[in-house]
Scaffold this active site. Sequence first.
Site, mmCIF file in Angstrom:
data_model
loop_
_atom_site.group_PDB
_atom_site.id
_atom_site.type_symbol
_atom_site.label_atom_id
_atom_site.label_comp_id
_atom_site.label_asym_id
_atom_site.label_seq_id
_atom_site.Cartn_x
_atom_site.Cartn_y
_atom_site.Cartn_z
ATOM 1 N N GLY A 1 -33.167 18.030 -34.168
ATOM 2 C CA GLY A 1 -33.426 16.620 -34.426
ATOM 3 C C GLY A 1 -32.429 16.092 -35.440
ATOM 4 O O GLY A 1 -31.633 16.837 -36.008
ATOM 5 N N THR B 1 -23.481 17.172 -35.460
ATOM 6 C CA THR B 1 -24.758 16.990 -36.114
ATOM 7 C C THR B 1 -25.635 18.211 -35.991
ATOM 8 O O THR B 1 -26.434 18.326 -35.090
ATOM 9 C CB THR B 1 -25.481 15.774 -35.525
ATOM 10 O OG1 THR B 1 -24.575 14.704 -35.511
ATOM 11 C CG2 THR B 1 -26.681 15.404 -36.345
#
Length: 393
Positions: free
Chosen positions: A178, A186
């Site tokens: 997430g 990321t």
Amino acid sequence: MPDCVTVTDAVSLPTGFTAHVANIGIKDSTTDFLVVASERPAAASAVFTRSRFAGPSVLLSRQHVADGRLQAALVVSKNANVATGAQGAANAAELAAGVGAALGCPPQDVLVTSTGVIGRQYPMERIRAHLATLSAPPYPVTEAVTAATAMMTTDTVAKFAEATVGAARIVGLAKGVGMIEPDMATMIALVFTDAEVAPADLDRSFRSVVERTFNSLSVDTDTSTSDTAAILANGAAGPVDLDAFTAGLDAVCRSLTRQLARDGEGATKLLVVQVDGARDDAQAKRVAKAIVNSPLVKTAVHGADPNWGRVAMAIGKCFDDTDIDQERVVIRFGEQQVYPGDVDEAGLERLSATMAAEEVTITAALAIADGSWTVYGCDLSDQYIRINADYTT
């Protein structure tokens, strides 16, 4: 060319690399402290988040890898060390110094990474106590799955991959499910290889691969404050062909990217979006990201609903790209064209089967020029909300 990528539990770290894993009580009883060390200094490259709230560990590691050399990578999981001010910076430096002392190398040769809750200081009393017991390498852990497990936060599976290039091996570890919309990469990804590659060549190769893999990943459009992707090459296996090495590195990082997307928080499906016929690669990537990031596209994929109109909507949001002409665009779900043209009942049945698969591919052809890009994401389920509504509690 590299051998087929391997992701079985039998994958071990490359020659000259060993790992130390432990639980030091960051949040729970799972392993939360990882050091992967090379027996010798290694050529290195890394890319980091562009977030304006980058954590002290990121800021420190940017400095440490600037000379193209590292000997170890450290991961503290379940604590991001972000928005922690001067104390957080001092704590990150103390971590690097402690690991460097155990390894017998300068603190500047230690990459420090963190992942987890933002706004909390490291539990330094526990960390200091553990660092005092840290021995010199070689460490007992050589299995990639054990090292990757120590990096996990809300991940449901450990993520790792391997490729061989000549006599050399490339092994990658990653975590992240997430807060994933790359503005670098990321998540945390660490790649280790025993290939001998010059630092400048390693940096060029790694950055080009990151752009096509980790930087082409999105789970929820949120860019993390702790993004780090790094590679260490210790040269123990000798030199390799640079093109073959880059191909092997791409294979490992692409496998990790797909694993990250498939394990997105609450995800049930891997979503692959391909755009071709664009003005250039940058436009293709921009359009692909618009599709993969659309909540309406993602929920349609989750519900196996072949609602191609949502894809058309997402393309249309790129309103500054005035050379996109809706009369020339072609949209496909899997191999089946859905726009332009009518889909009959048999076609709808095939589409439903395509959308129900564990991997769904959406293609948009823009018919402008030859730019192309592929991005990776996942569906959006109610479990994503449940996971993130209770993340700190």
